[in-house]
Design a protein around this motif. Sequence first.
Motif, short mmCIF file in Angstrom:
data_model
loop_
_atom_site.label_atom_id
_atom_site.label_comp_id
_atom_site.label_asym_id
_atom_site.label_seq_id
_atom_site.Cartn_x
_atom_site.Cartn_y
_atom_site.Cartn_z
N ARG A 79 -4.41 4.16 2.99
CA ARG A 79 -4.71 3.08 3.52
C ARG A 79 -6.01 3.20 4.15
NH1 ARG A 79 0.57 1.96 7.55
NH2 ARG A 79 2.03 1.84 5.82
N ASN A 82 -7.91 -2.33 4.82
CA ASN A 82 -7.05 -3.43 4.91
C ASN A 82 -7.65 -4.96 4.48
OD1 ASN A 82 -5.47 -5.70 6.00
ND2 ASN A 82 -4.51 -4.26 7.54
N ASP A 84 -7.16 -8.77 3.31
CA ASP A 84 -6.52 -9.85 3.48
C ASP A 84 -4.68 -9.31 3.74
OD1 ASP A 84 -8.42 -11.34 2.72
OD2 ASP A 84 -7.96 -11.02 0.46
N SER A 86 -3.38 -6.44 3.28
CA SER A 86 -2.51 -5.35 2.51
C SER A 86 -3.44 -4.16 2.51
CB SER A 86 -2.70 -5.66 0.96
OG SER A 86 -1.72 -6.91 0.87
N VAL A 88 -5.15 -0.71 1.23
CA VAL A 88 -5.44 -0.18 -0.05
C VAL A 88 -5.95 1.25 0.01
CG1 VAL A 88 -7.27 -0.42 -1.99
CG2 VAL A 88 -6.48 -2.58 -0.59
#
Length: 98
Positions: A79, A82, A84, A86, A88
Amino acid sequence: CSIVPSSGEIRRKHVASMFMAVREEVRGRGVSTHLAEYAIDMAREKGIRKISISVVDSNEEGKAFLSRLGFISEGRDLRELNIDGSFVDGERFALLID
């Protein structure tokens, strides 16, 4: 491109984080290499002996670039961003300076 030294604890004063972004229209012209080498030289002069940077999983070109500079993979950053809404994941790289 920036190098941000660790703050606080004396035992981490030799560690810094690197952040880098290059506009798409100037990629492939050596700008990234020049910026990174300059930043690494400045870090070395300030007594930094380890530089860490994270790259999102999908950025294979960025990972290859760091490897060419001598960075080695250290592990995963879950994580990391972030985008949009989501999360990553990323891969963490380190350059050990002697």
